[in-house]
Design a protein around this motif. Sequence first.
Motif, PDB file in Angstrom:
ATOM      1  N   LYS A 291      10.892  -7.406  14.497  1.00  0.00           N
ATOM      2  CA  LYS A 291       9.765  -6.271  14.679  1.00  0.00           C
ATOM      3  C   LYS A 291       9.448  -6.033  12.931  1.00  0.00           C
ATOM      4  N   ILE A 292       8.178  -6.024  12.809  1.00  0.00           N
ATOM      5  CA  ILE A 292       7.444  -5.984  11.708  1.00  0.00           C
ATOM      6  C   ILE A 292       7.368  -4.497  11.306  1.00  0.00           C
ATOM      7  N   ASN A 293       7.703  -4.274  10.201  1.00  0.00           N
ATOM      8  CA  ASN A 293       7.357  -2.969   9.386  1.00  0.00           C
ATOM      9  C   ASN A 293       6.506  -3.280   8.282  1.00  0.00           C
ATOM     10  N   LEU A 294       5.098  -2.850   8.317  1.00  0.00           N
ATOM     11  CA  LEU A 294       4.349  -2.956   7.157  1.00  0.00           C
ATOM     12  C   LEU A 294       4.384  -1.699   6.290  1.00  0.00           C
ATOM     13  N   ILE A 295       4.643  -2.098   4.942  1.00  0.00           N
ATOM     14  CA  ILE A 295       4.823  -0.606   4.104  1.00  0.00           C
ATOM     15  C   ILE A 295       3.805  -0.685   3.109  1.00  0.00           C
ATOM     16  N   PRO A 296       3.076   0.231   3.147  1.00  0.00           N
ATOM     17  CA  PRO A 296       1.909   0.575   2.208  1.00  0.00           C
ATOM     18  C   PRO A 296       2.545   0.722   0.714  1.00  0.00           C
ATOM     19  N   PHE A 297       2.239  -0.182  -0.224  1.00  0.00           N
ATOM     20  CA  PHE A 297       2.793   0.206  -1.590  1.00  0.00           C
ATOM     21  C   PHE A 297       2.748   1.446  -1.984  1.00  0.00           C
ATOM     22  N   ASN A 298       3.882   1.709  -2.546  1.00  0.00           N
ATOM     23  CA  ASN A 298       4.078   3.217  -3.285  1.00  0.00           C
ATOM     24  C   ASN A 298       3.968   3.058  -4.815  1.00  0.00           C
ATOM     25  N   PRO A 299       2.930   3.617  -5.541  1.00  0.00           N
ATOM     26  CA  PRO A 299       3.085   3.471  -6.638  1.00  0.00           C
ATOM     27  C   PRO A 299       3.703   4.138  -7.493  1.00  0.00           C
ATOM     28  N   PHE A 300       4.148   3.716  -8.512  1.00  0.00           N
ATOM     29  CA  PHE A 300       4.924   4.437  -9.734  1.00  0.00           C
ATOM     30  C   PHE A 300       4.381   4.142 -11.104  1.00  0.00           C
ATOM     31  N   PRO A 301       5.014   4.962 -12.130  1.00  0.00           N
ATOM     32  CA  PRO A 301       4.458   4.617 -13.436  1.00  0.00           C
ATOM     33  C   PRO A 301       4.482   3.265 -14.071  1.00  0.00           C
ATOM     34  N   ASN A 302       3.693   2.665 -14.565  1.00  0.00           N
ATOM     35  CA  ASN A 302       3.297   1.527 -14.869  1.00  0.00           C
ATOM     36  C   ASN A 302       3.503   0.324 -13.968  1.00  0.00           C
ATOM     37  N   SER A 303       3.365   0.709 -12.456  1.00  0.00           N
ATOM     38  CA  SER A 303       3.455  -0.471 -11.732  1.00  0.00           C
ATOM     39  C   SER A 303       2.258  -1.337 -11.742  1.00  0.00           C
ATOM     40  N   PRO A 304       2.402  -2.615 -11.518  1.00  0.00           N
ATOM     41  CA  PRO A 304       1.153  -3.406 -11.841  1.00  0.00           C
ATOM     42  C   PRO A 304       0.486  -3.702 -10.166  1.00  0.00           C
ATOM     43  N   TYR A 305       0.701  -2.891  -9.564  1.00  0.00           N
ATOM     44  CA  TYR A 305       0.134  -3.397  -8.082  1.00  0.00           C
ATOM     45  C   TYR A 305      -0.718  -2.182  -7.691  1.00  0.00           C
ATOM     46  N   ARG A 306      -1.666  -2.277  -6.470  1.00  0.00           N
ATOM     47  CA  ARG A 306      -2.143  -1.018  -5.953  1.00  0.00           C
ATOM     48  C   ARG A 306      -1.869  -1.362  -4.257  1.00  0.00           C
ATOM     49  N   SER A 307      -1.788  -0.220  -3.442  1.00  0.00           N
ATOM     50  CA  SER A 307      -1.617  -0.578  -2.124  1.00  0.00           C
ATOM     51  C   SER A 307      -2.981  -0.937  -1.371  1.00  0.00           C
ATOM     52  N   SER A 308      -2.890  -1.665  -0.354  1.00  0.00           N
ATOM     53  CA  SER A 308      -3.926  -2.292   0.388  1.00  0.00           C
ATOM     54  C   SER A 308      -4.723  -1.118   0.818  1.00  0.00           C
ATOM     55  N   PRO A 309      -6.024  -1.189   0.935  1.00  0.00           N
ATOM     56  CA  PRO A 309      -6.725  -0.081   1.717  1.00  0.00           C
ATOM     57  C   PRO A 309      -6.374   0.098   3.148  1.00  0.00           C
ATOM     58  N   GLN A 310      -6.342   1.178   3.689  1.00  0.00           N
ATOM     59  CA  GLN A 310      -6.066   1.335   5.105  1.00  0.00           C
ATOM     60  C   GLN A 310      -6.515   0.498   5.965  1.00  0.00           C
ATOM     61  N   GLU A 311      -7.877   0.376   6.020  1.00  0.00           N
ATOM     62  CA  GLU A 311      -8.471  -0.707   7.025  1.00  0.00           C
ATOM     63  C   GLU A 311      -8.112  -1.847   6.613  1.00  0.00           C
ATOM     64  N   ARG A 312      -7.393  -2.587   5.724  1.00  0.00           N
ATOM     65  CA  ARG A 312      -6.944  -3.814   5.463  1.00  0.00           C
ATOM     66  C   ARG A 312      -5.508  -3.934   6.118  1.00  0.00           C
ATOM     67  N   ILE A 313      -4.839  -2.819   6.025  1.00  0.00           N
ATOM     68  CA  ILE A 313      -3.368  -2.625   6.634  1.00  0.00           C
ATOM     69  C   ILE A 313      -3.723  -2.836   8.054  1.00  0.00           C
ATOM     70  N   ASN A 314      -4.739  -2.131   8.787  1.00  0.00           N
ATOM     71  CA  ASN A 314      -4.914  -1.926  10.146  1.00  0.00           C
ATOM     72  C   ASN A 314      -5.428  -3.336  10.468  1.00  0.00           C
ATOM     73  N   ALA A 315      -6.271  -3.928   9.962  1.00  0.00           N
ATOM     74  CA  ALA A 315      -6.758  -5.390  10.194  1.00  0.00           C
ATOM     75  C   ALA A 315      -5.566  -6.338  10.440  1.00  0.00           C
ATOM     76  N   PHE A 316      -4.639  -6.335   9.331  1.00  0.00           N
ATOM     77  CA  PHE A 316      -3.599  -7.035   9.256  1.00  0.00           C
ATOM     78  C   PHE A 316      -2.495  -6.860  10.422  1.00  0.00           C
ATOM     79  N   ARG A 317      -2.346  -5.592  10.784  1.00  0.00           N
ATOM     80  CA  ARG A 317      -1.534  -5.198  11.958  1.00  0.00           C
ATOM     81  C   ARG A 317      -2.085  -5.749  13.273  1.00  0.00           C
ATOM     82  N   ASP A 318      -3.414  -5.505  13.284  1.00  0.00           N
ATOM     83  CA  ASP A 318      -4.002  -5.870  14.638  1.00  0.00           C
ATOM     84  C   ASP A 318      -3.903  -7.517  14.857  1.00  0.00           C
TER      85      ASP A 318
END
Length: 366
Positions: A291-318
């Motif tokens: 079973k797949i668990n998609l985790i929106p990225f949670n930022p923290f100080p100096n983290s080099p990434y951003r979370s995918s926007p909600q629409e992209r997460i939904n499209a990926f999930r779909d």
Amino acid sequence: MTSNKINLLDFDRKAFEAFFTERGEKAFRATQMLKWIHQLYVDDFDAMTNLSKSLRQQLLEQTEIRLPEIVADQQSQDGTRKWLLRLDSGNCIETVFIPESGRGTLCVSSQVGCTLNCSFCSTAQQGFNRNLTTGEIIAQLLVANRALGRDPKGERVITNVVMMGMGEPLLNYDNVLPALNLMMDDFGYGLSWRRVTVSTAGVVPMMDKLHQAMNVSLAVSLHATNDALRDELVPINRKYPIKELMEACRRFVGDDTRKRVTIEYVMLDGVNDSLEDARALMKVLRGVPNKINLIPFNPFPNSPYRSSPQERINAFRDVLMSAGYNTVTRKTRGDDIDAACGQLAGKVMDRTRRSLRNIAVVNGGA
Ligand code: SAH
């Protein structure tokens, strides 16, 4: 100060039985002790009235029930609660309770810091100090259960445990195993194997060892579908690449039709979140009950990434769902108290000097 008494929190049933039979006591004393400590939360030997006076005296002289000190207890607007626990030598770890409808999950740490250096995880930036003892792992359940109490029906509020806090549980196997035993012991925390999940970045040989030792649920932090990217995000992939990891997942499930491996996949904007990645994920997972668990990225100080926007997460999930994959997007909980996945920092006295290097890099660039 560290004491040289035996900490009874380190003992699972087997260890208690050995301890008592060595002292000429009956093995069933193990059940009594488990109940006192892990169900009634009693740490005063004098109150353990079903033990003889002389046994209580021996326990007092030779042993103790040593809990970490609670230095902070924070509650999020959404009901998530986080405890900061101070261990011997001043290091601190975090444990998080996440209430949901119909269940309550405790997210437990297994190490002070982590050695794995995953590029999107805040714990990695803290460096590593040491493995937690069995007692320090199980103390997280004890402290949280005692604080949360029971529901009106007399049931414990914590119904599930995930080893998804700080650290890599399978790199602290010897101490994690007895803690898992205690979680699943009827006179410990009485949880079924379905409700206890070990999460790993993919320590392949230890996955096999765990599978042989006990029945427990497994989650694997996959996060990428090709080795080049996974080498970067989860560097232990260089040692145990995706193909070997998936074979280990298949061995873990074996022919048990009740079992599924939870596949964790952090959604990083522009890094691993295209629809092509979703299709590649299905290929990688072929033959692995999951079973797949998609985790929106949670930022923290100096983290080099951003979370995918909600629409992209939904499209990926779909894409995954329409192909029949059981997929859920993990809700971000407790981010106002820095309790979300990948945000646990604790207080780690780094012995790898990694955090010093990071500070140097940050300062150098400023
Ligand atoms: N070492 C274990 C358990 C700890 S991490 C493991 O790797 O599985 C628990 C989960 O949180 C892992 O899937 C991890 O990859 C994920 N995680 C780490 N940092 C994160 C972040 N900043 N945002 C979202 N998820 C993160």
